[in-house]
Write a protein that holds these residues in place. Structure first.
Motif, PDB file in Angstrom:
ATOM      1  N   ILE A 114       0.825  -1.210   0.000  1.00 19.22           N
ATOM      2  CA  ILE A 114       0.000   0.000   0.000  1.00 19.22           C
ATOM      3  C   ILE A 114       0.857   1.258   0.000  1.00 19.22           C
ATOM      4  O   ILE A 114       0.663   2.166  -0.827  1.00 19.22           O
ATOM      5  N   THR A 115       1.805   1.323   0.926  1.00 20.27           N
ATOM      6  CA  THR A 115       2.603   2.551   1.077  1.00 20.27           C
ATOM      7  C   THR A 115       4.064   2.373   0.713  1.00 20.27           C
ATOM      8  O   THR A 115       4.846   3.314   0.827  1.00 20.27           O
ATOM      9  N   GLY A 116       4.453   1.167   0.275  1.00 17.80           N
ATOM     10  CA  GLY A 116       5.830   0.955  -0.170  1.00 17.80           C
ATOM     11  C   GLY A 116       6.754   0.482   0.935  1.00 17.80           C
ATOM     12  O   GLY A 116       6.526   0.750   2.109  1.00 17.80           O
ATOM     13  N   GLU A 117       7.784  -0.255   0.539  1.00 12.25           N
ATOM     14  CA  GLU A 117       8.794  -0.740   1.473  1.00 12.25           C
ATOM     15  C   GLU A 117      10.152  -0.172   1.066  1.00 12.25           C
ATOM     16  O   GLU A 117      10.592  -0.351  -0.073  1.00 12.25           O
ATOM     17  N   ARG A 118      10.786   0.524   2.010  1.00 12.60           N
ATOM     18  CA  ARG A 118      12.085   1.141   1.709  1.00 12.60           C
ATOM     19  C   ARG A 118      13.217   0.545   2.544  1.00 12.60           C
ATOM     20  O   ARG A 118      14.340   1.014   2.495  1.00 12.60           O
ATOM     21  N   MET A 119      12.908  -0.486   3.300  1.00 14.15           N
ATOM     22  CA  MET A 119      13.902  -1.315   4.002  1.00 14.15           C
ATOM     23  C   MET A 119      14.902  -0.514   4.809  1.00 14.15           C
ATOM     24  O   MET A 119      16.106  -0.760   4.785  1.00 14.15           O
ATOM     25  N   GLY A 120      14.391   0.487   5.510  1.00 10.27           N
ATOM     26  CA  GLY A 120      15.245   1.275   6.377  1.00 10.27           C
ATOM     27  C   GLY A 120      16.063   2.336   5.662  1.00 10.27           C
ATOM     28  O   GLY A 120      16.896   3.006   6.274  1.00 10.27           O
ATOM     29  N   LEU A 121      15.816   2.521   4.362  1.00  8.46           N
ATOM     30  CA  LEU A 121      16.591   3.473   3.566  1.00  8.46           C
ATOM     31  C   LEU A 121      15.724   4.670   3.168  1.00  8.46           C
ATOM     32  O   LEU A 121      15.827   5.187   2.059  1.00  8.46           O
ATOM     33  N   GLU A 122      14.888   5.112   4.080  1.00  4.90           N
ATOM     34  CA  GLU A 122      13.947   6.188   3.779  1.00  4.90           C
ATOM     35  C   GLU A 122      14.629   7.474   3.323  1.00  4.90           C
ATOM     36  O   GLU A 122      14.082   8.228   2.510  1.00  4.90           O
ATOM     37  N   ALA A 123      15.823   7.737   3.829  1.00  2.00           N
ATOM     38  CA  ALA A 123      16.526   8.967   3.460  1.00  2.00           C
ATOM     39  C   ALA A 123      17.028   8.931   2.021  1.00  2.00           C
ATOM     40  O   ALA A 123      17.300   9.974   1.424  1.00  2.00           O
ATOM     41  N   LEU A 124      17.114   7.736   1.451  1.00 10.74           N
ATOM     42  CA  LEU A 124      17.697   7.591   0.120  1.00 10.74           C
ATOM     43  C   LEU A 124      16.704   7.107  -0.935  1.00 10.74           C
ATOM     44  O   LEU A 124      16.998   7.164  -2.129  1.00 10.74           O
ATOM     45  N   ILE A 125      15.545   6.634  -0.508  1.00 12.79           N
ATOM     46  CA  ILE A 125      14.552   6.118  -1.451  1.00 12.79           C
ATOM     47  C   ILE A 125      13.236   6.857  -1.244  1.00 12.79           C
ATOM     48  O   ILE A 125      12.697   6.886  -0.129  1.00 12.79           O
ATOM     49  N   ALA A 126      12.713   7.458  -2.291  1.00 10.76           N
ATOM     50  CA  ALA A 126      11.443   8.173  -2.207  1.00 10.76           C
ATOM     51  C   ALA A 126      10.287   7.192  -2.027  1.00 10.76           C
ATOM     52  O   ALA A 126      10.370   6.025  -2.434  1.00 10.76           O
ATOM     53  N   MET A 127       9.195   7.665  -1.431  1.00 10.25           N
ATOM     54  CA  MET A 127       8.044   6.795  -1.192  1.00 10.25           C
ATOM     55  C   MET A 127       7.510   6.208  -2.502  1.00 10.25           C
ATOM     56  O   MET A 127       7.132   5.035  -2.570  1.00 10.25           O
ATOM     57  N   GLU A 128       7.472   7.021  -3.558  1.00  8.70           N
ATOM     58  CA  GLU A 128       6.972   6.545  -4.851  1.00  8.70           C
ATOM     59  C   GLU A 128       7.788   5.357  -5.356  1.00  8.70           C
ATOM     60  O   GLU A 128       7.244   4.384  -5.876  1.00  8.70           O
TER      61      GLU A 128
END
Length: 324
Positions: free
Chosen positions: A241-255
């Motif tokens: 639903i909202t995406g998985e960024r595996m703890g790399l939120e600062a480097l991967i955009a939600m989209e």
């Protein structure tokens, strides 16, 4: 990180202590890592060809900086803002490689001990490294003719059936277990971590059907399941639903996190399942499959379903989900 935590996390104290008490290796060990726990490299495609893509923070950081600098000049119809994420994603069918890009797992121990290369990376992205190091301290050998510990990294993005079709993963697993039995005259102990246990589970059912119980008894002594999502992982619902960024939120955009989550073929393997429709109970329900998922709004020939107040969910055999 202080010295005590470093010793506990990255050291070999457990293995050395057991060895000093007289413990010794007995059965050979085969390790199967979990979701996102096998390193991946770019076999074909662009400037990163031949380099590790999962995980390499330097490549991700470079891609993120480039993404931000070009943010207002992007093609809005593009599925990707981040080229690093684009390399990690599969095609729309969640099984095949996207055009011009081919990513494959790093093989053997190197592929699942530490995801990020380098001394600092070992502390930031260790996977099976500490366990394997402790087993070595106990006396296990991971090289040479006396080798008795192995690892089987795999492409954690694709479903089990396609792992065999594309990479012959389970065929290689069978060959490894047969070689271990022939050389050491002992069956192996399988150690799975997280989703790796679902991969082992698929292997056990597949091999039982194709080779029978006697082959399994001869080649597999036991199975140690660590942190296994037997009934799925609720986190995977959130990821879709909202995406998985595996703890790399600062480097991967939600989209990009959303696109990545919806382009990974093992998503269905981790969707929560109902106990009454789980493996040994499937035959009682008249379902011929090793596992399945619930979905709504999909036209199939499936005959089993459950209903809630608002929706009807159809029971779809797991492997069939990738043919819809």
């Amino acid at each position: 990180m202080d010295r005590g935590k470093d010793e506990a996390m990255m050291g070999t104290k457990v293995g050395r202590d057991l060895a000093s008490e007289g413990w010794q290796p007995n059965y050979p060990v085969v390790c199967v890592p979990g979701f996102a726990s096998s390193a991946l490299y770019v076999k074909r495609g662009g400037k990163w060809e031949g380099k590790r893509i999962w995980l390499d923070i330097n490549n991700l950081l470079e891609s993120r900086v480039s993404q931000l600098s070009n943010k207002f000049q992007m093609n809005k119809k593009s599925d990707f803002m981040n080229k690093w994420v684009q390399h990690l994603c599969l095609a729309d069918d969640c099984m095949t490689d996207p055009e011009g890009i081919e990513v494959r797992p790093v093989e053997d121990m190197e592929g699942c001990m530490y995801l990020q290369p380098g001394k600092m990376g070992k502390h930031l992205a260790y996977v099976l490294g500490p366990m394997i190091k402790n087993l070595e301290a106990l006396g296990y050998v991971k090289d040479g003719e006396n080798r008795n510990i192995y690892a089987l990294p795999y492409d954690w993005r694709i479903c089990p059936s396609h792992l065999e079709d594309r990479d012959k993963f389970f065929t290689k697993m069978i060959e490894l277990l047969e070689d271990i039995q022939k050389r050491l005259q002992k069956p192996a102990v399988l150690i799975g971590h997280s989703m790796g246990n679902r991969i082992i589970q698929y292997f056990i059912w597949k091999t039982f059907k194709e080779k029978g119980k006697e082959w399994l008894d001869t080649h597999v002594h036991g199975w140690v399941a660590v942190g296994s999502p037997w009934l799925g992982a609720p986190k995977m619902c959130r990821a879709l639903i909202t995406g998985e960024r595996m703890g790399l939120e600062a480097l991967i955009a939600m989209e990009d996190g959303i696109t990545f989550s919806r382009r990974v073929g093992t998503t269905m393997l981790l969707i929560p399942e109902s106990v009454e429709y789980y493996f040994d109970n499937l035959e009682q329900q008249g379902i011929k499959a090793n596992g399945f998922v619930f979905a709504s709004g999909i036209q199939t020939n499936a005959t089993h379903s459950i209903s809630t107040k608002h929706k009807k969910y159809t029971c779809i055999p797991y492997d069939d989900t990738f043919n819809l």
